[in-house]
Design an enzyme around this catalytic site. Structure first.
Site, mmCIF file in Angstrom:
data_model
loop_
_atom_site.group_PDB
_atom_site.id
_atom_site.type_symbol
_atom_site.label_atom_id
_atom_site.label_comp_id
_atom_site.label_asym_id
_atom_site.label_seq_id
_atom_site.Cartn_x
_atom_site.Cartn_y
_atom_site.Cartn_z
ATOM 1 C CG LEU A 174 -0.373 0.135 2.625
ATOM 2 C CD1 LEU A 174 -0.070 1.575 2.993
ATOM 3 C CD2 LEU A 174 -1.371 -0.429 3.612
ATOM 4 C CB ALA A 232 14.971 -1.071 -5.266
ATOM 5 C CB CYS A 283 8.867 2.234 2.051
ATOM 6 S SG CYS A 283 7.669 1.514 3.144
HETATM 7 C C1 UDX Z 1 5.715 3.359 -1.303
HETATM 8 C C2 UDX Z 1 5.287 2.329 -2.355
HETATM 9 O O1 UDX Z 1 4.589 3.015 -3.414
HETATM 10 C C3 UDX Z 1 4.396 1.272 -1.728
HETATM 11 O O2 UDX Z 1 4.095 0.268 -2.683
HETATM 12 C C4 UDX Z 1 5.129 0.639 -0.552
HETATM 13 O O3 UDX Z 1 4.300 -0.303 0.094
HETATM 14 C C5 UDX Z 1 5.560 1.706 0.440
HETATM 15 O O4 UDX Z 1 6.348 2.702 -0.217
HETATM 16 P P1 UDX Z 1 4.593 5.479 -0.159
HETATM 17 O O5 UDX Z 1 5.969 5.764 0.332
HETATM 18 O O6 UDX Z 1 3.477 5.506 0.806
HETATM 19 O O7 UDX Z 1 4.551 4.037 -0.857
HETATM 20 O O8 UDX Z 1 4.210 6.539 -1.297
HETATM 21 P P2 UDX Z 1 4.527 6.707 -2.856
HETATM 22 O O9 UDX Z 1 3.282 7.123 -3.526
HETATM 23 O O10 UDX Z 1 5.213 5.531 -3.423
HETATM 24 O O11 UDX Z 1 5.509 7.963 -2.871
HETATM 25 C C6 UDX Z 1 6.807 7.909 -2.328
HETATM 26 C C7 UDX Z 1 7.525 9.213 -2.590
HETATM 27 O O12 UDX Z 1 7.830 9.366 -3.965
HETATM 28 C C8 UDX Z 1 6.730 10.467 -2.195
HETATM 29 O O13 UDX Z 1 7.597 11.390 -1.569
HETATM 30 C C9 UDX Z 1 6.221 10.999 -3.514
HETATM 31 O O14 UDX Z 1 6.002 12.385 -3.515
HETATM 32 C C10 UDX Z 1 7.379 10.625 -4.437
HETATM 33 N N1 UDX Z 1 6.981 10.500 -5.848
HETATM 34 C C11 UDX Z 1 6.120 9.513 -6.222
HETATM 35 C C12 UDX Z 1 7.506 11.384 -6.784
HETATM 36 O O15 UDX Z 1 8.294 12.284 -6.454
HETATM 37 N N2 UDX Z 1 7.124 11.230 -8.098
HETATM 38 C C13 UDX Z 1 6.289 10.251 -8.517
HETATM 39 O O16 UDX Z 1 6.010 10.186 -9.728
HETATM 40 C C14 UDX Z 1 5.762 9.370 -7.546
#
Ligand code: UDX
Ligand code: ADP
Length: 489
Positions: A174, A232, A283
């Site tokens: 999630l 990753a 994560c």
């Molecule tokens: C992530 C994984 O998506 C999820 O599958 C796992 O279980 C936990 O880690 P999360 O950290 O809750 O989830 O959010 P996510 O939507 O993946 O975003 C992570 C970070 O990447 C955020 O800081 C977000 O702003 C950034 N991000 C995401 C970007 O900068 N650009 C994008 O296109 C997507």
């Protein structure tokens, strides 16, 4: 199908993973009784608060599910012993932060909380219990859990209570902010294990709402590694597009246009291509560093270096943004007022773990800036704690603002760090009138449209695009680049 009948579930850890996951299982399986236990009494009290606005985590849709499951078949408590001994199935969903000291400090996961949970299970469980790793864990942690579960305490031995365990890995995918949707409609459910009866018992629970074809069963180690690898790969995409954003600023390309152009290739896909201030959250960084540590441990330094670069680039992106703010404000922010819009690591969550806002704001404070921070969900206490943990030589002052106009009053610049819905389509004519001239808007999340800033007198810097002050009437981006190159000559 499994011969094991599951009636009672216990989840150790009532955090961002345990809370929403158990709520959805309780919602989808009304015949199961689920107890979520935590050592943090304050957190449990918040989960039990009759005011649903006081739940310890903000997650769209969670309050609705809690209101129909809590007290029916979902219970939150600190009562560890009974909840564990009654359970047929136990999820371990505790925190696994990066180690801060000792061997592997800064890279390896700190498994103290997992170990403590496993010891509690070993002590209190009765009969046959299926133990499930839900937290993201290094590959082969299940082996360590098995070893701990084999040890029985003296009292158990004395009373000759027989207990058996089966360990499964069932990583959670999630994402915060969309957790309920991700849990209700997962792309896949992954279950790793060796004992088919126990695997089937868990499959049976998910079959209440997840189609069979979407449930993937593997061996334990593949399941553990898949979780690390998935995070990753996702983080790597963000570092890749962020590296391109810097390239765009240098050349006059626009990162949103590039992302669209490459994302239409089905092999690349259009998701996770939004350039920004770098990834945050509990994560990505932790899991990559874990992968880096394990690669080193298994004698694969090239693999370790490859993944480490994803984290290096992420920190560089945050430093780069801070330096751009400094440069545009004539090389100093000392005594200057700057509004920070958005402090959570992404929109729709109150979580600030590893949020880019922490490093960027801290660096500005170190330079003596005066920050007014506005975030619709993050509390003052949370930010205070974040700044305290991120040790820095704080020369500046910060305060919370209760609204966007309050945050922008008399500021020299606004730095947008989270893409909350309410930051889109703002009335920049009005907001510009509150700011001090020459005012700057630094948009790291592409929430501001150039046209909205037109005629407001405000300068706009957009991540991955040409700076707005460079544009003259009727000039295209290509014209600007040519002009700037000629000017340089
Ligand atoms: C992530 C994984 O998506 C999820 O599958 C796992 O279980 C936990 O880690 P999360 O950290 O809750 O989830 O959010 P996510 O939507 O993946 O975003 C992570 C970070 O990447 C955020 O800081 C977000 O702003 C950034 N991000 C995401 C970007 O900068 N650009 C994008 O296109 C997507
Ligand atoms: P995640 O994002 O992985 O869910 P959180 O930090 O949000 O991580 O939640 C983990 C929870 O686990 C915390 O509320 C913490 O108090 C709890 N916890 C840690 N160790 C134990 C333990 N031994 N027994 C019960 N709860 C624990």
């Amino acid at each position: 199908m499994s011969s094991i009948k599951i009636q009672k579930i216990c989840c150790i850890g009532a955090g961002y993973v345990g809370g929403p996951t158990m709520s959805v299982i309780a919602d989808k399986c009304p015949d199961l009784e689920i107890r979520v236990v935590d050592i943090n009494k304050e957190r449990i009290d918040a989960w039990n608060d009759s005011d649903l606005n006081k739940l310890p985590i903000f997650e769209p849709g969670l309050d609705r599910i809690i209101s129909r499951t809590r007290g029916r078949n979902l219970f939150f408590s600190t009562e560890m012993e009974k909840s564990i001994s009654d359970a047929d199935m136990i999820f371990i969903s505790v925190n696994t932060p990066t180690k801060t000291k000792g061997l592997g400090a800064g890279q390896a996961s700190d498994l103290s909380w997992v170990e403590a949970s496993a010891r509690q299970v070993a002590k209190y469980a009765k009969g046959h219990t299926i133990v499930i790793e839900k937290s993201t864990l290094p590959v082969r942690t299940a082996q360590a859990i098995k070893e701990i579960l084999k040890t029985t305490d003296k009292e158990t031995q004395k009373n000759e209570i027989s207990k058996t365990f089966s360990v499964l890995s069932n990583p959670e995918f999630l994402a915060e902010g969309t957790a309920i949707n991700d849990l209700e409609k997962p792309d896949r459910v992954l279950i790793g294990g060796e004992d088919s009866d126990s695997i089937d018992a868990l499959v049976k629970i998910y079959l209440n709402w997840v189609p069979y074809e979407q449930i993937i069963c593997t061996n334990l180690w593949s399941s553990e590694l898949s979780k690390l690898a998935a995070n990753a790969f996702l983080a790597q995409r963000i570092s890749s597009i962020n590296s391109i954003s810097a390239f765009c600023e240098a050349t006059g390309a626009d990162v949103q246009e590039v992302a669209k152009a490459i994302g239409t290739d089905k092999r690349i896909g259009n998701q996770f291509l939004s350039a920004g201030p770098g990834f945050g959250g509990s994560c990505f960084k932790k899991d990559i560093l874990n992968l880096v540590y394990l690669s080193g441990y298994f004698g694969l330094p090239e693999v370790a270096n490859y993944w480490n670069q994803v984290v290096v680039l992420n920190t560089w992106q945050q430093d780069r943004i801070y330096k751009i703010v400094l440069e545009k404000l004539f090389g100093t922010v000392n005594g200057k007022n700057i509004a920070i819009l958005g402090f959570s690591f992404k929109a729709n969550t109150n979580d600030t773990r590893e949020s880019p806002a922490i490093r960027i704001s801290s660096d500005l404070l170190e330079e003596g800036a005066i920050l007014s921070i506005y975030d619709p969900k993050v509390t003052f206490e949370r930010i205070e704690e974040d700044f305290e943990k991120f040790s820095f030589n704080n020369q500046g002052i910060w305060k919370m603002a209760n609204s966007i106009p309050e945050a922008l009053k008399n500021v020299d610049a606004v730095l947008i760090l989270t893409a909350w819905d309410e930051f889109f389509g703002l009335d920049w004519n009005y907001l510009a009138s509150l700011m001090r001239s020459p005012a700057w808007v630094f948009d790291t999340r592409s929430v501001v449209n150039r046209q909205e800033i037109d005629n407001t007198g405000v300068n706009l810097w957009k991540l991955g695009a040409v700076s707005y002050t460079h544009l003259r009437a009727h000039e295209t981006v290509l014209d600007v680049v040519c002009r700037l190159l000629l000017e340089k000559k």
